[in-house]
Design a protein around this motif. Structure first.
Motif, PDB file in Angstrom:
ATOM      1  N   LEU A   3       0.821  -1.344  -0.058  1.00 35.58           N
ATOM      2  CA  LEU A   3       0.036  -0.072   0.039  1.00 35.58           C
ATOM      3  C   LEU A   3       1.055   1.356   0.010  1.00 35.58           C
ATOM      4  O   LEU A   3       0.569   2.085  -0.681  1.00 35.58           O
ATOM      5  N   PHE A   4       1.947   1.260   0.809  1.00 34.24           N
ATOM      6  CA  PHE A   4       2.768   2.448   0.739  1.00 34.24           C
ATOM      7  C   PHE A   4       3.565   2.682  -0.576  1.00 34.24           C
ATOM      8  O   PHE A   4       3.584   3.610  -0.959  1.00 34.24           O
ATOM      9  N   ALA A   5       3.991   1.409  -1.301  1.00 33.62           N
ATOM     10  CA  ALA A   5       4.627   1.431  -2.639  1.00 33.62           C
ATOM     11  C   ALA A   5       3.752   1.901  -3.491  1.00 33.62           C
ATOM     12  O   ALA A   5       3.836   2.786  -4.445  1.00 33.62           O
ATOM     13  N   THR A   6       2.458   1.623  -3.490  1.00 34.69           N
ATOM     14  CA  THR A   6       1.322   2.013  -4.481  1.00 34.69           C
ATOM     15  C   THR A   6       1.049   3.408  -4.489  1.00 34.69           C
ATOM     16  O   THR A   6       0.874   4.090  -5.528  1.00 34.69           O
ATOM     17  N   THR A 186      -6.263   6.428  -2.244  1.00 31.16           N
ATOM     18  CA  THR A 186      -5.214   5.458  -2.091  1.00 31.16           C
ATOM     19  C   THR A 186      -4.510   6.066  -0.839  1.00 31.16           C
ATOM     20  O   THR A 186      -4.101   5.306   0.129  1.00 31.16           O
ATOM     21  N   CYS A 187      -4.132   7.283  -0.783  1.00 25.56           N
ATOM     22  CA  CYS A 187      -3.493   7.825   0.369  1.00 25.56           C
ATOM     23  C   CYS A 187      -3.865   8.036   1.564  1.00 25.56           C
ATOM     24  O   CYS A 187      -3.654   7.745   2.759  1.00 25.56           O
ATOM     25  N   VAL A 188      -5.402   8.260   1.376  1.00 22.63           N
ATOM     26  CA  VAL A 188      -6.075   8.263   2.594  1.00 22.63           C
ATOM     27  C   VAL A 188      -6.126   6.929   3.212  1.00 22.63           C
ATOM     28  O   VAL A 188      -6.233   6.763   4.616  1.00 22.63           O
ATOM     29  N   ALA A 189      -6.135   5.692   2.372  1.00 22.40           N
ATOM     30  CA  ALA A 189      -6.187   4.714   3.075  1.00 22.40           C
ATOM     31  C   ALA A 189      -4.780   4.170   3.493  1.00 22.40           C
ATOM     32  O   ALA A 189      -4.783   3.427   4.850  1.00 22.40           O
ATOM     33  N   VAL A 192      -4.774   6.098   7.080  1.00 20.11           N
ATOM     34  CA  VAL A 192      -5.547   5.006   8.011  1.00 20.11           C
ATOM     35  C   VAL A 192      -4.761   3.755   8.532  1.00 20.11           C
ATOM     36  O   VAL A 192      -4.892   3.692   9.629  1.00 20.11           O
ATOM     37  N   LEU A 193      -4.000   3.261   7.583  1.00 22.59           N
ATOM     38  CA  LEU A 193      -3.172   1.950   7.887  1.00 22.59           C
ATOM     39  C   LEU A 193      -2.076   2.651   8.942  1.00 22.59           C
ATOM     40  O   LEU A 193      -1.756   1.813   9.912  1.00 22.59           O
TER      41      LEU A 193
END
Length: 674
Positions: A3-6, A186-189, A192-193
């Motif tokens: 997720l960070f990489a994406t 994506t960045c908001v997700a 949250v993580l």
């Protein structure tokens, strides 16, 4: 990690995809000058600096979880600025301060989304380090920076290959805006993580991160210098390419991609920066650049040499940066200093140099700074004898660069520079015709005059009696006053053809050209015709005016061998044709060392149902007043059968099969390289 990489990949891709899109859109609004791209880079680097400063403040002042809340809220707010679009109200309205106007239109069009995109790389690395604080040795957040640069390079390279040929500019902007909305989600997700994985608010920094001492100011200055130097060289070498070839996205993208590639290689793994090899290659690159500065060369060789040298310069500077990167605790400070250096380099080339330099001194300056920084970096590692040898070599190289810089201005009557160009006026003597005065843009002749009384009213160079434009003007009806239009003044040579009662309306974007034509040449003062100068971009001015009913309109607004493509699109030519009388002629000057513009002319003529005749003055045909030139005349097909004697012998241009006409949304320089 995925997720960070994406998130990092998507942000960097969009960050660099928007640069050529917006640059291409506003390029015609400011005369098609290569300086538009340099100023765009200044804006993007300044935004990057603001973004990194925001991330550093966030990292230092707020607990991890609060960072996620603040940044997530700003991302959601930025959605109200969509879709991204540049306001056409800026078209040609601020020609007095074009650099500031470019910055203003970019700020209103993409300021907020670009700022938030620029924060993503360092912020994701900081969050990743916090959320993996127990295993920092394996987390390697710096590799996310290499990933972001890879995405940046892909975003750039995909534009001229995939995006530009397939989509008009408006569709490009809408597609980018939709992709930005996906990025926000994506960045908001990711926020949250990170909020769930980071330490609670009571703990500002994990102990492992807080223990590292901060770097000193000398180290910060070195970071800035190693970042500023490749930025200066990138922009100065890009300007060299885009001014002498064409200000188009392909030639913007190529050097910038090389610049980003060096970041990718250096930050992904230290092994890619083979220090002995690149330090040994550096002197060779510096010597090779001497040839670029001191003489002209063929386009493929010029592009290849500049790109190879730029890669070596960037690898050395960025490789030394990576060797000095701090512990993860101070990565936001490290990136802040990198952005400060990049912004300072861009500011020097894009805004300061055109205002304070009379010539393009920034490239020699950047080369000297690169050599001086390497000496500084190596100083403590060397024995005294090597230190002395390096210092003497550096001083000798600086002397050589100073000589080259002096050649830019010595021996000329006048040397001036502004946002649009550098112009020089040179006096010389012709063995047959006596004293001669020439206006130069780079190495390109923009008009010349023999100053002796017997010759000063003779049309010369590309505009002589035997040239296409000379033959065209002489073919016009002589029994009545003529109305002539000229886009691009130069030395004012075409005014020689004006007669008493004629009106010549001359469009010129650069006020310095008009000043030099009036003060250093006598063409405008000598003509009996009425001269009406119009300051501003020729196409934009013609679009605003009522039909002028020209007997002939001459297009000659190219800066050196650089082609403002917006002057040759179907939309532009439709504007020109709308200002002609029914039997009027459109003359376009296409003399060029690097580009074959005949397919562009043929495709446009076919589109509008016109005949395009090419008139090429070969060197062996030249008389004392003439230079090699190529002009194309657009006329109605029925006029071709009854051409006057002066226009007999033109070559009828035939469209190239499969060649796509240029439009404001599409132009392809690669397809017409010689």
């Amino acid at each position: 990690m995925p997720l960070f990489a994406t998130t990092v990949f998507l942000s960097a891709f969009l960050l660099f995809q928007i640069q050529p899109i917006v640059g291409k859109m506003i390029l015609p609004w400011f005369g098609g000058s290569s300086s538009v791209w340099s100023t765009c880079i200044v804006f993007f680097q300044a935004e990057l600096l603001l973004g990194y400063a925001y991330v550093h403040w966030l990292h230092e002042k707020l607990p991890g979880r609060r960072q996620a809340l603040v940044h997530g809220g700003l991302l959601l707010l930025s959605l109200v600025t969509l879709p991204v679009v540049a306001d056409p109200v800026w078209k040609g309205t601020a020609m007095a301060h074009p650099g500031l106007s470019v910055l203003a239109v970019l700020a209103t069009a993409v300021g907020a989304p670009y700022l938030l995109l620029s924060t993503t790389g360092p912020l994701m690395q900081a969050w990743y380090a916090r959320s993996h604080s127990a295993s920092l040795t394996t987390a390697r957040p710096y590799r996310l920076y290499a990933l972001s640069n890879l995405a940046s390079m892909l975003g750039l390279l995909s534009y001229p290959v995939l995006i530009e040929p397939l989509l008009p500019v408006g569709a490009q902007l809408m597609s980018w805006s939709a992709a930005y909305a996906v990025f926000v989600v994506t960045c908001v997700a990711t926020a949250v993580l990170a909020w769930h994985r980071m330490a609670p608010p009571a703990v500002a920094h994990p102990a492992e991160l807080a223990a590292a001492p901060p770097p000193g100011w000398r180290e910060c200055l070195l970071w800035i210098g190693l970042s500023a130097t490749p930025s200066i060289l990138l922009l100065a070498m890009t300007r060299h390419l885009t001014q002498d070839v064409a200000p188009v996205p392909f030639l913007w993208v190529l050097p910038l991609s090389i610049y980003l590639l060096s970041f990718i290689l250096c930050f992904d793994a230290p092994r890619y920066y083979v220090r002995p090899v690149f330090l040994a290659a550096l002197p060779l690159a510096l010597v090779a650049m001497d040839s670029v500065l001191d003489s002209g060369m063929d386009v493929p060789l010029l592009i290849g040499l500049l790109c190879a040298c730029l890669f070596i310069f960037c690898m050395v500077c960025h490789g030394e940066l990576v060797r000095r990167k701090p512990p993860v605790r101070h990565l936001t400070l490290f990136y802040l200093m990198l952005s400060v250096g990049g912004a300072l380099g861009g500011l020097l080339v894009g805004l300061v140099a055109p205002a304070i330099f009379t010539a393009y001194f920034e490239l020699p300056l950047g080369l000297f700074l690169c050599a001086a920084l390497v000496v500084t970096v190596l100083w403590r590692e060397l024995r005294p004898v090597w230190r002395g040898l390096l210092l003497v070599t550096l001083l000798g190289y600086g002397w050589r660069l100073g000589d080259i810089s002096q050649e830019y201005v010595q021996g000329y009557r006048r040397v001036v520079r502004n946002f649009y160009s550098q112009l020089r006026v040179q006096d010389s003597t012709d063995a047959a015709l006596g004293p001669q005065r020439t206006m130069l843009h780079g190495r390109i002749n923009h008009g010349e005059q023999y100053t002796a009384l017997a010759h000063r009213r003779q049309p010369t160079a590309y505009y002589c009696e035997k040239s296409g434009i000379g033959r065209a003007i002489r073919s016009l009806p002589q029994a009545q006053p003529l109305k002539l239009g000229v886009v691009g003044l130069g030395a004012g040579t075409l005014s020689v053809y004006g007669r008493a009662g004629d009106e010549m309306r001359i469009y010129e974007i650069n006020e310095q050209v008009l000043d030099l034509a009036r003060s250093e040449f006598s063409y405008l003062a000598d003509t009996p015709a009425r001269i009406v100068p119009v300051l501003g971009d020729g196409r934009l001015m013609l679009e605003r005016e009522a039909p002028q009913q020209f007997d002939l309109l001459a297009m000659d607004a190219f800066s050196g061998d650089s082609i403002p493509t917006h002057l040759l699109t179907l939309e532009a030519i439709q504007t020109y044709l709308g200002h002609l009388k029914p039997e009027g002629l459109l003359a376009i000057h296409i003399t060029n060392h690097y580009l074959d513009l005949r397919p562009v002319m043929a495709a446009a003529a076919q589109h509008f149902g016109r005949t395009a005749l090419l008139y090429k003055l070969q060197p062996e045909d030249n008389d004392a007043y003439c230079s090699h030139s190529i002009w194309v005349l657009f006329m109605r097909p029925e006029s071709e059968s009854s051409l006057p004697a002066s226009l007999q012998g033109g070559e009828r241009l035939v469209p190239r099969p499969g060649f796509k006409p240029w439009t404001d949304s599409f132009s392809n320089l690669l397809g017409i390289l010689k």
